[in-house]
Design a protein around this motif. Structure first.
Motif, PDB file in Angstrom:
ATOM      1  N   ALA A  31       0.697  -1.090   0.070  1.00 42.29           N
ATOM      2  CA  ALA A  31      -0.112   0.063   0.087  1.00 42.29           C
ATOM      3  C   ALA A  31       0.699   1.234  -0.030  1.00 42.29           C
ATOM      4  CB  ALA A  31      -1.019  -0.087   1.349  1.00 42.29           C
ATOM      5  N   ALA A  32       1.872   1.270   0.878  1.00 42.65           N
ATOM      6  CA  ALA A  32       3.072   2.480   1.097  1.00 42.65           C
ATOM      7  C   ALA A  32       3.410   2.661  -0.435  1.00 42.65           C
ATOM      8  CB  ALA A  32       3.895   2.211   1.923  1.00 42.65           C
ATOM      9  N   ALA A  33       3.952   1.659  -1.012  1.00 40.48           N
ATOM     10  CA  ALA A  33       4.589   1.687  -2.300  1.00 40.48           C
ATOM     11  C   ALA A  33       3.932   2.389  -3.442  1.00 40.48           C
ATOM     12  CB  ALA A  33       5.238   0.365  -2.739  1.00 40.48           C
ATOM     13  N   ALA A  34       2.632   1.491  -3.410  1.00 36.11           N
ATOM     14  CA  ALA A  34       1.631   2.217  -4.194  1.00 36.11           C
ATOM     15  C   ALA A  34       0.940   3.515  -4.168  1.00 36.11           C
ATOM     16  CB  ALA A  34       0.310   1.421  -4.360  1.00 36.11           C
ATOM     17  N   ARG A  35       1.243   4.338  -3.151  1.00 37.27           N
ATOM     18  CA  ARG A  35       0.938   5.567  -2.788  1.00 37.27           C
ATOM     19  C   ARG A  35       1.826   6.428  -2.681  1.00 37.27           C
ATOM     20  NH1 ARG A  35      -3.691   4.218   2.072  1.00 37.27           N
ATOM     21  NH2 ARG A  35      -4.886   2.485   0.857  1.00 37.27           N
ATOM     22  N   GLY A  36       3.123   5.883  -3.020  1.00 39.18           N
ATOM     23  CA  GLY A  36       4.326   6.842  -2.701  1.00 39.18           C
ATOM     24  C   GLY A  36       4.823   7.136  -1.572  1.00 39.18           C
ATOM     25  N   VAL A  37       4.213   6.777  -0.417  1.00 40.03           N
ATOM     26  CA  VAL A  37       4.783   7.097   0.906  1.00 40.03           C
ATOM     27  C   VAL A  37       5.438   6.061   1.589  1.00 40.03           C
ATOM     28  CG1 VAL A  37       2.729   8.722   0.901  1.00 40.03           C
ATOM     29  CG2 VAL A  37       2.570   6.563   1.958  1.00 40.03           C
ATOM     30  N   ASP A  38       6.036   6.549   2.826  1.00 41.15           N
ATOM     31  CA  ASP A  38       6.508   5.584   3.885  1.00 41.15           C
ATOM     32  C   ASP A  38       5.551   4.624   4.510  1.00 41.15           C
ATOM     33  OD1 ASP A  38       9.033   6.256   3.236  1.00 41.15           O
ATOM     34  OD2 ASP A  38       9.102   7.978   5.078  1.00 41.15           O
ATOM     35  N   PRO A  39       5.462   3.497   4.960  1.00 38.66           N
ATOM     36  CA  PRO A  39       4.514   2.751   5.777  1.00 38.66           C
ATOM     37  C   PRO A  39       3.998   3.453   6.851  1.00 38.66           C
ATOM     38  CG  PRO A  39       6.449   1.393   4.936  1.00 38.66           C
ATOM     39  CD  PRO A  39       6.893   2.608   4.689  1.00 38.66           C
ATOM     40  N   GLY A  40       4.388   4.264   7.554  1.00 40.45           N
ATOM     41  CA  GLY A  40       3.993   4.907   8.631  1.00 40.45           C
ATOM     42  C   GLY A  40       3.062   5.993   8.218  1.00 40.45           C
TER      43      GLY A  40
END
Length: 153
Positions: A31-40
């Protein structure tokens, strides 16, 4: 339909947001990779049952889990639970994995974990749809209570 309801509620809130869309994901890291954000920065919206027809939303950053003792102490209750998937859908209008306070069928109280800050990504009512928002704006728009109610997973 759920996505439209969530986005309409985000628009009514008056906060700045950007919608991101991606395919279904099976993990926080995906999810984080798909959204371009860190997991946190990926915010999980969890539905918690306090009592008979008494629920709340708890916003938890990726990589963290609810600390039940902290949450019970904050809310002054002895018992809490997570409803099953059918009940969660009944009380929010969203299925698990898509739940958001924005556009929920009932405006349950919201608790935002105190570790959430900066730009975050919160679900927007459908699988693979999220909204990027400023955490402080999120708290204000939801009239949320901020408290440290999580611990590392």
């Amino acid at each position: 339909m759920s996505e439209e309801r969530a986005i309409a509620a985000l628009e009514r809130s008056g906060i700045d947001f950007t919608v991101t869309r991606h395919g279904r994901v099976s993990s926080l890291v995906e999810a984080a990779a798909a959204r371009g954000v860190d997991p946190g920065a990926v915010i999980k919206t969890l539905v918690v049952r306090r009592g008979e027809d008494d629920y709340l939303f708890v916003l938890v950053p990726g990589g963290r889990a609810i600390s039940w003792p902290k949450l019970r102490a904050l809310l002054g209750v002895n018992r809490m639970s997570m409803p099953d998937a059918a009940t969660a859908k009944d009380v929010t209008g969203y299925e698990r994995g898509t739940i958001t306070p924005f556009g929920a069928t009932r405006a349950w109280p919201v608790v935002v974990d105190g570790t959430i800050s900066g730009t975050v990504s919160i679900g927007a009512g459908a699988h693979g749809v999220a909204a990027m928002v400023d955490a402080a704006d999120l708290v204000t728009a939801l009239g949320a209570q901020v408290a440290e109610v999580t611990e590392p997973e």
